[in-house]
Design an enzyme around this catalytic site. Structure first.
Site, PDB file in Angstrom:
ATOM      1  CG  PHE A 111      -0.615   0.942   2.440  1.00 57.40           C
ATOM      2  CD1 PHE A 111       0.305   0.487   3.344  1.00 57.40           C
ATOM      3  CD2 PHE A 111      -1.221   2.029   2.440  1.00 57.40           C
ATOM      4  CE1 PHE A 111       0.451   1.213   4.248  1.00 57.40           C
ATOM      5  CE2 PHE A 111      -0.866   2.683   3.493  1.00 57.40           C
ATOM      6  CZ  PHE A 111      -0.055   2.493   4.545  1.00 57.40           C
ATOM      7  CE  LYS A 112       4.911   1.722   4.683  1.00 59.05           C
ATOM      8  NZ  LYS A 112       4.213   0.560   5.177  1.00 59.05           N
TER       9      LYS A 112
END
Ligand SMILES: *Cc1c(COP(=O)(O)O)cnc(C)c1O
Length: 496
Positions: A111-112
């Site tokens: 998700f970064k």
């Protein structure tokens, strides 16, 4: 729209200043002075939109010193080509009114990417507004996901260079290969002999060394930061909470105005804080459920009001949540104290001096009105991965497994059946060994890629090409340095 500091509320700066500087000089974090409010019509208008269109609408409320053209270009650059799912952040129904928000369709499968694909645009745009015209040098010490996501984000971005240090024995085989095979003309990757703390300490001391700064300055370069306390990493995350809500309306699960719950697997408190901002803006939210692994400092804090980092550190199967100091909590406490920077400063100086702080009863009540919290250990996480696959046909990674476990326990205990979105933060294939164990499969090999192939054939869920293509790839960056030599490595990578 202005920003101030959690430790000095007399400060007033633009979003460009906040993003270019990362952290305020007195050590506080930049926060908006007035959280913008949206109407039901605003939310309704998001329903037929693409993710990029939704991002433009939400971001323009915060980045008021950016022009519409800049925001259009930045969001198109960030979210049009790097994501393998056309919806960018799709919502998948798990069962009944429980949904999964998949945030891992970006280039590094974690998700970064949602923030780090956009940050380079925001950062170069902000630096231009600060009109110093210097080349931006990003230094990152990483224990895994952030380094790769930052490399992918800054790869070949004009006016930037990015250097990543990782502990040679402190990242997974997959994470190492993801970083050492990185492409791009402005990137550098180096292993250090030492652990993550050594890498982090080395980067910090290079960052703050006046002689290094001077050398960079002479070469028309300046350091900047891509870590999760930068406002430029937080603001892109607010978007997907609105996007998920709009998709809940689109699917007919809710009508506009109905409250929903979000459950977020949490480490540094950045992701769930973005949900808090969305709620403060007017997104109809019932509860934000904070999910932790065995490093349950936040569970204890939200349930008791006491934050105590002096505890054993656990290495778990959800390593991106192995954290004892959740930096972004500072922003929440600042807002809930009525923007009181003296109170916030006192809490965080107690944390650094005594390793703990306790908030007032009044503050705890405010926290518990919005947040619920829970935690689970590795064996419970793996059990949840197995159950979720068998019962719902959904394959999840260990971080998401923690969130599903904590949500199930919350729903059972409280009887709260509000429609819910559980945030999923990584592809299961980033953590194939733990996921296989969760499914009860014993694959006798140490090879990460053989495990990936086994998981693919057992689950029938295809492994992402971004990861399978690394099988047999030869590393481009093979250097290992001593921690004392990091500064020389930086100079040689920068050619100065
Ligand atoms: C970084 C990360 C988290 C934790 O997010 P925070 O914003 O630090 O709370 C959870 N899961 C994965 C896979 C991550 O990479």
């Amino acid at each position: 729209m202005n920003y101030t500091s959690t430790r000095n509320n007399t400060l007033s700066v633009t979003s460009g200043f906040a993003i270019a500087n990362g952290i305020s000089t007195e050590g506080g974090l930049f926060v908006p002075t007035d959280i913008p409010k949206v109407t039901a019509e605003f939310i309704e208008s998001l329903v037929p939109m693409t993710y990029i269109e939704r991002a433009r609408k939400v971001l323009s409320l915060y980045l008021t010193d950016f022009t519409d053209e800049e925001i259009d270009e930045d969001t198109a650059g960030a979210y049009s080509t790097g994501f393998t799912h056309e919806k960018v952040a799709p919502l998948v129904n798990l069962h009944d009114n429980v949904n999964i928000l998949e945030l891992w369709h970006g280039p590094t499968c974690a998700f970064k990417d949602m923030a780090l694909q956009l940050l380079p645009y925001l950062l170069t745009g902000s630096a231009e507004k600060m009109s110093d015209g210097k080349e931006i040098v990003i230094l990152v010490a990483t224990s895994g996901d952030t380094g790769k996501a930052a490399l992918e984000g800054f790869k070949d971005v004009p006016g930037t260079k990015i250097l990543v240090f990782y502990p040679s024995d402190g990242v997974s085989a997959m994470q190492k290969l993801q970083m050492t095979t990185q492409e791009g003309h402005n990137v550098g990757v180096c292993a250090i002999r030492g652990n993550f703390d050594d890498a982090q300490t080395g980067v910090k001391s290079i960052f703050t060394d006046p002689a290094v700064r001077e050398a960079l300055d002479k070469n028309n370069m300046a350091f900047s930061s891509a870590n999760s306390i930068n406002w430029g990493r937080l603001v892109p995350q607010i978007v997907y909470y609105f996007s998920a809500y709009a998709d809940m309306i689109a699917s007919g699960q809710i009508t506009n105005g109905e409250k929903i719950n979000f459950t977020v697997p949490t480490g540094n408190f950045g992701n769930i804080l973005a949900a808090f901002y969305a709620m403060e803006m007017g997104l109809p939210v019932n509860k934000l459920i904070c999910a932790s692994n065995a490093n349950n400092v936040l569970t204890e804090f939200i349930n008791t009001g006491r934050y105590n980092r002096l505890r054993q550190f656990h290495t778990t199967v959800s390593p991106s949540m192995d954290i004892l100091i959740s930096s972004n909590l500072e922003r929440l406490l600042f807002h809930l104290s009525g923007d009181n920077s003296e109170e916030t400063k006192a809490l965080f100086s107690s944390l650094s001096q005594n390793g703990e702080y306790t908030v007032s009863t009044e503050m705890l009540e405010k926290i518990q009105k919005v947040f619920a919290a829970g935690c689970c250990d590795d064996s419970e996480t793996k059990q949840t991965i197995g159950n979720t696959f068998r019962e719902n046909g959904y394959l999840c990674d260990p971080h998401t497994g923690v969130a599903i476990n904590v949500y199930n326990a919350y729903r059972e205990k409280t009887g709260d059946t509000t429609p819910t979105v559980i945030v999923s933060t990584a592809s299961p294939y980033k953590f194939s060994p733990a996921v296989l164990e969760g499914l009860g499969e014993n694959i006798v090999t140490d090879d990460e890629f053989e495990k990936m192939a086994a998981l693919d054939s057992i689950s029938g869920v295809p492994a992402p090409a971004k990861l399978t293509s690394l099988w047999g790839a030869s590393p481009r960056f093979t250097d290992i340095c001593e921690k004392e030599d990091m500064q020389n490595v930086v100079f040689s990578m920068l050619d100065i």
